[in-house]
Design a protein around this motif. Structure first.
Motif, PDB file in Angstrom:
ATOM      1  N   THR A   1       0.837  -1.206   0.000  1.00 53.90           N
ATOM      2  CA  THR A   1       0.000   0.000   0.000  1.00 53.90           C
ATOM      3  C   THR A   1       0.873   1.258   0.000  1.00 53.90           C
ATOM      4  O   THR A   1       0.665   2.203  -0.762  1.00 53.90           O
ATOM      5  N   ARG A   2       1.919   1.201   0.880  1.00 54.98           N
ATOM      6  CA  ARG A   2       2.804   2.356   0.956  1.00 54.98           C
ATOM      7  C   ARG A   2       3.614   2.503  -0.323  1.00 54.98           C
ATOM      8  O   ARG A   2       3.880   3.595  -0.806  1.00 54.98           O
ATOM      9  N   CYS A   3       3.995   1.386  -0.919  1.00 59.28           N
ATOM     10  CA  CYS A   3       4.790   1.441  -2.158  1.00 59.28           C
ATOM     11  C   CYS A   3       3.997   2.085  -3.291  1.00 59.28           C
ATOM     12  O   CYS A   3       4.545   2.776  -4.150  1.00 59.28           O
ATOM     13  N   ALA A   4       2.702   1.836  -3.314  1.00 57.05           N
ATOM     14  CA  ALA A   4       1.879   2.427  -4.371  1.00 57.05           C
ATOM     15  C   ALA A   4       1.940   3.950  -4.310  1.00 57.05           C
ATOM     16  O   ALA A   4       2.090   4.642  -5.323  1.00 57.05           O
ATOM     17  N   SER A   5       1.831   4.477  -3.074  1.00 59.39           N
ATOM     18  CA  SER A   5       1.877   5.932  -2.952  1.00 59.39           C
ATOM     19  C   SER A   5       3.255   6.481  -3.283  1.00 59.39           C
ATOM     20  O   SER A   5       3.419   7.499  -3.958  1.00 59.39           O
ATOM     21  N   VAL A   6       4.326   5.715  -2.868  1.00 59.53           N
ATOM     22  CA  VAL A   6       5.698   6.156  -3.141  1.00 59.53           C
ATOM     23  C   VAL A   6       5.969   6.121  -4.636  1.00 59.53           C
ATOM     24  O   VAL A   6       6.648   7.001  -5.182  1.00 59.53           O
ATOM     25  N   GLU A   7       5.438   5.120  -5.345  1.00 60.71           N
ATOM     26  CA  GLU A   7       5.643   5.025  -6.781  1.00 60.71           C
ATOM     27  C   GLU A   7       4.998   6.216  -7.499  1.00 60.71           C
ATOM     28  O   GLU A   7       5.506   6.704  -8.514  1.00 60.71           O
ATOM     29  N   GLY A   8       3.848   6.684  -7.005  1.00 56.96           N
ATOM     30  CA  GLY A   8       3.239   7.868  -7.605  1.00 56.96           C
ATOM     31  C   GLY A   8       4.153   9.082  -7.486  1.00 56.96           C
ATOM     32  O   GLY A   8       4.350   9.840  -8.442  1.00 56.96           O
ATOM     33  N   GLU A   9       4.726   9.257  -6.277  1.00 61.82           N
ATOM     34  CA  GLU A   9       5.635  10.362  -6.074  1.00 61.82           C
ATOM     35  C   GLU A   9       6.855  10.237  -6.964  1.00 61.82           C
ATOM     36  O   GLU A   9       7.347  11.203  -7.555  1.00 61.82           O
TER      37      GLU A   9
END
Length: 353
Positions: A272-280
């Motif tokens: 879940t956290r990786c998804a947000s980091v990948e967007g950034e």
């Protein structure tokens, strides 16, 4: 046989027929212990008429009785003994006479049988003679047919002679071919003998090599048996160690299963956290690409100015429609470094969680 040999000697020594039959009777009775009969005498001597052996046999038995007769008329014998002796002699004479008559009757029956056989043979001879006459008549009629057949056979003979000449020519040719074949066969046999000698020599060498190989194989088998014995021992020890290791692995597996359940829960949160980091990171990567493009444009301008300063040539102006050069190695290095930084950030985030 000895009896027939003795009878042949008597035939040479005695010429009278009756005397010869009496001598044969004495020979059979006294030397060979055989009772002479008229039929047997005639079969052995084959001389005179058929009544001669019967007469000789009666004379022989009469001489035997006369020579063996006992005079019982002595005055010192009682009358009863003399009477009994006379009756005994009369009884013996009667028995001998009856036996001789019986033998004579048998001889008569044999003579009658032989006479009937001779009569039947005569009748058969007459029938055969009649058949021969008929056959002669048929032969006479067939002689004419044979004459006609003879003419046809003569013509056939000419044809056969012609065919025989042709066959002789073919036979000569076949003999020549057979001689050639025999010569070829002789050569083939000689070659075969040579090949056979070579094969035997090769076979002998092969047998020697086979014996040596067999010895080596036996040694190898012994070595393999020893190694197999050691291997079985080692395998048994390995099985025991494997059982111990399996028990330890099962315990460790249970612990890892528990750890895996925990790690799965942590991985779900990390994803879940990786998804947000990948967007950034995507937005940062876009900005970085723009900066790299600007840097590349600036580098091209600097290169153009340096060329102009060195060669005194006017600077090359970049037309807007010219295609842009591919991304340089430095740019690809920057991207790899950013990607590595991104992966390291994800791993640090996961380990922190």
């Amino acid at each position: 046989m000895a009896l027939e040999t003795d009878i042949a000697a008597l035939r040479e020594r005695v010429s009278d027929t009756q005397e010869l039959y009496r001598e044969v009777c004495a020979l059979m009775f006294f030397r060979y212990s055989e009772t002479p009969t008229a039929n047997k005498l005639y079969q052995l001597v084959r001389k005179g008429s058929m009544s001669a052996p019967a007469k000789a046999l009666r004379d022989f038995w009469g001489d035997v009785r006369n020579k063996t007769r006992v005079d019982v008329g002595q005055p010192d014998l009682p009358a009863e003994v003399a009477t009994a002796a006379g009756e005994l002699a009369a009884t013996l004479w009667k028995l001998s006479n009856d036996a001789a008559n019986a033998e004579l009757e048998v001889f008569r029956q044999d003579a009658q049988s032989e006479t009937a056989t001779a009569h039947e043979q005569a009748q058969r001879s007459v029938a055969e003679r009649d058949a021969a006459v008929l056959a002669a008549e048929h032969a006479a009629r067939g002689a004419a047919e044979l004459g006609r057949d003879n003419a046809r056979l003569q013509a056939r003979l000419v044809e056969l002679e012609t065919a025989r000449a042709m066959l002789e020519d073919q036979l000569t040719q076949f003999r020549q071919e057979a001689a050639s074949a025999a010569a070829a066969l002789s050569d083939a046999r000689r070659d075969f003998a040579e090949e056979l000698g070579k094969l035997r020599h090769t076979h002998s060498q092969s047998e020697q090599r086979l014996l040596a190989a067999e010895k080596r194989a036996l040694l190898e088998i012994d070595n393999e048996r020893t190694a197999a014995r050691q291997t079985r021992q080692e395998l048994q020890a390995s099985i025991e160690r494997s059982a111990e290791v399996l028990a330890a692995h099962q315990a460790e597996r249970d612990q890892l299963r528990d750890s895996l359940s925990t790690a799965k829960a942590q991985l779900a949160a990390s994803m879940t956290r990786c998804a947000s980091v990948e967007g950034e990171l995507a937005s940062k990567r876009t900005a970085l690409d723009e900066q790299i493009a600007a840097s590349e444009l600036l580098r091209e301008r600097l290169e153009a100015l340096s060329h102009q300063m060195e060669g005194g040539r006017p600077p090359i102006s970049h037309h807007p429609h010219h295609p842009r050069r591919p991304i340089s190695a430095s740019k690809r290095g920057v991207r790899r470094e950013l990607k590595f930084t991104d992966i390291a950030a994800r791993r640090s985030t996961s380990s922190g969680r």
